[in-house]
Design an enzyme around this catalytic site. Sequence first.
Site, PDB file in Angstrom:
ATOM      1  N   HIS A 127       0.839  -1.206   0.000  1.00 11.15           N
ATOM      2  CA  HIS A 127       0.000   0.000   0.000  1.00 11.15           C
ATOM      3  C   HIS A 127       0.870   1.249   0.000  1.00 11.15           C
ATOM      4  O   HIS A 127       1.780   1.377   0.800  1.00 11.15           O
ATOM      5  CB  HIS A 127      -0.916   0.010   1.229  1.00 11.15           C
ATOM      6  CG  HIS A 127      -2.119  -0.857   1.057  1.00 11.15           C
ATOM      7  ND1 HIS A 127      -3.320  -0.580   1.642  1.00 11.15           N
ATOM      8  CD2 HIS A 127      -2.302  -1.984   0.339  1.00 11.15           C
ATOM      9  CE1 HIS A 127      -4.199  -1.513   1.288  1.00 11.15           C
ATOM     10  NE2 HIS A 127      -3.600  -2.375   0.513  1.00 11.15           N
ATOM     11  N   TYR A 157       3.883   6.785   9.827  1.00 10.21           N
ATOM     12  CA  TYR A 157       3.075   5.614   9.454  1.00 10.21           C
ATOM     13  C   TYR A 157       3.934   4.537   8.787  1.00 10.21           C
ATOM     14  O   TYR A 157       3.808   3.351   9.097  1.00 10.21           O
ATOM     15  CB  TYR A 157       1.924   6.033   8.525  1.00 10.21           C
ATOM     16  CG  TYR A 157       0.810   5.005   8.475  1.00 10.21           C
ATOM     17  CD1 TYR A 157      -0.358   5.172   9.219  1.00 10.21           C
ATOM     18  CD2 TYR A 157       0.937   3.841   7.705  1.00 10.21           C
ATOM     19  CE1 TYR A 157      -1.367   4.227   9.199  1.00 10.21           C
ATOM     20  CE2 TYR A 157      -0.068   2.887   7.680  1.00 10.21           C
ATOM     21  CZ  TYR A 157      -1.212   3.088   8.422  1.00 10.21           C
ATOM     22  OH  TYR A 157      -2.209   2.142   8.404  1.00 10.21           O
ATOM     23  N   PRO A 193      -4.380   0.594  18.716  1.00  9.76           N
ATOM     24  CA  PRO A 193      -4.134   0.071  17.369  1.00  9.76           C
ATOM     25  C   PRO A 193      -4.210   1.093  16.224  1.00  9.76           C
ATOM     26  O   PRO A 193      -3.876   0.757  15.090  1.00  9.76           O
ATOM     27  CB  PRO A 193      -5.221  -0.993  17.202  1.00  9.76           C
ATOM     28  CG  PRO A 193      -6.290  -0.610  18.159  1.00  9.76           C
ATOM     29  CD  PRO A 193      -5.615   0.078  19.296  1.00  9.76           C
ATOM     30  N   LYS A 226       0.863  -0.061  15.111  1.00  7.77           N
ATOM     31  CA  LYS A 226       2.291  -0.081  15.467  1.00  7.77           C
ATOM     32  C   LYS A 226       2.706  -1.242  16.373  1.00  7.77           C
ATOM     33  O   LYS A 226       3.902  -1.463  16.567  1.00  7.77           O
ATOM     34  CB  LYS A 226       2.663   1.238  16.161  1.00  7.77           C
ATOM     35  CG  LYS A 226       2.607   2.439  15.237  1.00  7.77           C
ATOM     36  CD  LYS A 226       3.620   2.298  14.129  1.00  7.77           C
ATOM     37  CE  LYS A 226       3.610   3.431  13.141  1.00  7.77           C
ATOM     38  NZ  LYS A 226       4.212   3.057  11.867  1.00  7.77           N
ATOM     39  N   TYR A 230      -9.309   5.644   7.307  1.00 12.25           N
ATOM     40  CA  TYR A 230      -9.468   5.982   8.721  1.00 12.25           C
ATOM     41  C   TYR A 230     -10.504   7.103   8.777  1.00 12.25           C
ATOM     42  O   TYR A 230     -10.288   8.180   8.224  1.00 12.25           O
ATOM     43  CB  TYR A 230      -8.155   6.502   9.308  1.00 12.25           C
ATOM     44  CG  TYR A 230      -7.088   5.453   9.523  1.00 12.25           C
ATOM     45  CD1 TYR A 230      -6.252   5.037   8.485  1.00 12.25           C
ATOM     46  CD2 TYR A 230      -6.885   4.880  10.783  1.00 12.25           C
ATOM     47  CE1 TYR A 230      -5.256   4.093   8.697  1.00 12.25           C
ATOM     48  CE2 TYR A 230      -5.892   3.938  11.005  1.00 12.25           C
ATOM     49  CZ  TYR A 230      -5.084   3.552   9.952  1.00 12.25           C
ATOM     50  OH  TYR A 230      -4.093   2.618  10.173  1.00 12.25           O
TER      51      TYR A 230
HETATM   52  C1  PHB Z   1      -5.763  -4.116  10.360  1.00  9.76           C
HETATM   53  O1  PHB Z   1      -5.823  -4.325   9.140  1.00  9.76           O
HETATM   54  O2  PHB Z   1      -6.030  -5.007  11.169  1.00  9.76           O
HETATM   55  C2  PHB Z   1      -5.390  -2.769  10.873  1.00  9.76           C
HETATM   56  C3  PHB Z   1      -4.996  -1.794   9.982  1.00  9.76           C
HETATM   57  C4  PHB Z   1      -4.649  -0.556  10.443  1.00  9.76           C
HETATM   58  C5  PHB Z   1      -4.696  -0.262  11.800  1.00  9.76           C
HETATM   59  C6  PHB Z   1      -5.091  -1.250  12.685  1.00  9.76           C
HETATM   60  C7  PHB Z   1      -5.421  -2.503  12.232  1.00  9.76           C
HETATM   61  O3  PHB Z   1      -4.389   0.975  12.232  1.00  9.76           O
END
Ligand code: PHB
Length: 393
Positions: free
Chosen positions: A74, A387, A295, A299, A203
């Site tokens: 990505h 990130y 989460p 990280k 997000y």
């Molecule tokens: C996930 O795909 O499980 C995932 C992705 C991004 C995050 C947290 C979990 O910030």
Amino acid sequence: MKSSTQVGIVGAGPAGLLLSHLLHRAGIDSVIVEVRERAYVEQRIRAGVLEQGTVDILEETGLGERMHRQGLLHHGIFLRFGGRSRRIDFNELAGKSVMVYGQHEVVKDLIAARLAAGGDIRFGASEVEVEGVTTARPSIRFRDADGVAQEIACDYIAGCDGFHGICRPLIPSDVLRIYERVYPFSWLGILAESPPVSEELIYTNHERGFALVSMRSPTISRLYLQCSAGDDVAEWSDERFWNELRARLGGEDVPDVVEGPVLQKGITPMRSFVAEPMRWGSLFLAGDAAHIVPPTGAKGMNLAVSDVRVLAAAFAEHYANGSDAGLDAYSETCLRRVWKTQRFSWWMTSMLHRFPERSEFDARLQLGELDYVTSSHAAAQTLAENYVGLPMN
Ligand code: PHB
Ligand code: APR
């Protein structure tokens, strides 16, 4: 039964497994003791975004094959607020990307590699105890899967046993300092047999609460909703989940949610936590045993990887030329990166979630911040470089 090894590792999560793998490559012997069965650790669903540095270390140490075949590269994410999505382009802003590949897939690859190389992992252990971490000969005692009492004498112990493990409490309470923040909400996550809602992660900041759309493959979605801290999964029927997700993704250019069978559903509490120091005598803590991040930003596993990378290099230095400089600096070296990553995870969490005690003023500030982050090159770059992962220690 008595045996011995150089580094005794408690816990076969990403931290313990990768440490054992890196030590093996440096010619150092280790044994991993794990309370769960192999199938359990291989199926435990966790986050799934690997920083470029994590991808690099897995690749460099022979673990890249399946990850490159099945993982999804990505180059950016979307931040969605005020009913619109804005993209953060990692390649342009930070010259790096991330890999979407489930943590349990990394765990499967690590276990396969350790076993293929003759590695010693004692799954299904019980009554695990660590002794003598301030003596010259620490040991791990446990009952193996057949109930036989075992004692492994070690030069060093690596506490990779996660947040609820037994190693961190071995550090005396007058030495151990805990820094903690518990958030007044949780994440409700599902794994669903449905095509990804979007090609890249979204997000979302919404007045009803945070939402995140992620994926595991072209046919499997990983979706999260902010829920109340006290919620029970039983209160969240599949229908309620899908309806709430649609509501939070509402606005312009609405992402296409295709419902499908829910394969797994669970609630994760949100916590920021750091234990200092990460070393006591011959005990070294790594990963969730020493720190937890919320989460948002994915990280957790990446931090576990950077800890064990530092630890493996320090052990290699010790066994190759007798220098303890790396081991002595371990805690301080790791904690610098840990705190920077704590800051990022806390910041992403604060910017994107609805805080029950906060006012409309605070909600407006979040929107102002999101607008700034997605319109200022400098601010977007700050998000992007964190990130994709700050430099490894
Ligand atoms: C996930 O795909 O499980 C995932 C992705 C991004 C995050 C947290 C979990 O910030
Ligand atoms: N004895 C042996 N093993 C133990 C004990 C014990 N007393 N207590 C816990 N364990 C095992 C757990 O069963 C688990 O398999 O230690 C392992 C710890 O693994 P993780 O919790 O995955 O922690 P870590 O390896 O540090 O990885 C961090 O995992 O929790 C996620 O989000 C977190 O992504 C992060 C990553």
